[in-house]
Design an enzyme around this catalytic site. Sequence first.
Site, PDB file in Angstrom:
ATOM      1  CE  LYS A  54      -4.001  -2.169   2.054  1.00 37.75           C
ATOM      2  NZ  LYS A  54      -4.639  -2.655   3.277  1.00 37.75           N
ATOM      3  CD  GLN A  98      -3.747  -4.493   6.447  1.00 40.42           C
ATOM      4  OE1 GLN A  98      -3.588  -3.559   5.672  1.00 40.42           O
ATOM      5  NE2 GLN A  98      -4.407  -5.589   6.113  1.00 40.42           N
ATOM      6  CG  ASP A 121     -10.328   0.025   4.781  1.00 37.41           C
ATOM      7  OD1 ASP A 121     -10.080  -0.289   3.605  1.00 37.41           O
ATOM      8  OD2 ASP A 121      -9.694  -0.408   5.757  1.00 37.41           O
TER       9      ASP A 121
END
Length: 294
Positions: A54, A98, A121
């Site tokens: 990422k 995460q 997200d």
Amino acid sequence: MTAKIIDGKTVAAELRARIASEVARLKSAHGVTPGLAVVLVGADPASEVYVRNKSKAVTEAGMNPVDRHLPATVSEVELLALIAQLNADPKVNGILVQLPLPKHIDAQKVIHAIASEKDVDGFHPLNVGRHASGSPGLVPCTPLGCVILAKTVKPSLEGLDAVVIGRSNIVGKPVAQLLLSENATVTIAHSKTRDLAAVCRRADVLIAAIGRPEFVRGDWIKPGAIVIDVGINRVTGEGGKSKIVGDVAYAEASRVAGAITPVPGGVGPMTIACLLLNTLRATCEHNNLPAPSL
Ligand code: NAD
């Protein structure tokens, strides 16, 4: 018939290139550089790989990576304090924590603590609610990637029968919502669905997000259907070597489907590209600039 292979790697690379040029334009025209904070707790090897990929993609897109790596022993209070700090930081436009988090930390509490306008997200209840009620908001990355891939085959999904197998908050439910907003007729199938094969055979668009290797067989697929395989399953292949397969029996399915995503190289690469897209969209919103048309 052999299905067209939907090349997620290429579609993702093209999207990332368009994002990078939009980021460059934002910088030169407005002096704004999007910043994405990625928070990793602990040292889970798979999570470390995801986070590294990422950060690399963020840098390649011309955005600022803000990486925060915390030990597995960090307390929930300390993690929430970091989130509050990132929420208040004007240089941070997107925040991603995460998952999974260590057991002593309540992941829901952490997701709820992220400012909804930085929730790239798309998991915050406000964004879930906005999406469900048709208001603009940030949409989860993997589902967004699935719909973008389906639309590379058929730019309009209107009126098509779409079947989603799986009802998780991360993939199944949001992808069903997105398909609904594309005016598809959507069925959500799950572990309690009766005669799953018959339900799947109705699908013009079939999305498999189950987490079971090669669960969807070739004779479950309607001839000509678009098949999007979200599954990532590690199995032992020939010679005892481990390999990744999807939720769809690819060889069988590609003899029946009109188009199909491979695993790997299908949905996977789209997730990071959509994360960058969400970060760019959030940055424009924070700076009162029009949303980029990508
Ligand atoms: P999950 O375990 O949360 O949900 C799985 C869903 O499958 C459940 O809703 C369940 O009802 C359904 N299911 C389970 N057994 C079934 C059965 N026998 N028949 C019908 N339905 C059944 O999983 P998830 O987080 O939604 O992930 C699904 C898969 O997608 C996993 O393989 C995961 O690794 C993969 N995934 C990939 C990406 C990506 O490509 N970037 C992102 C997220 C998840």
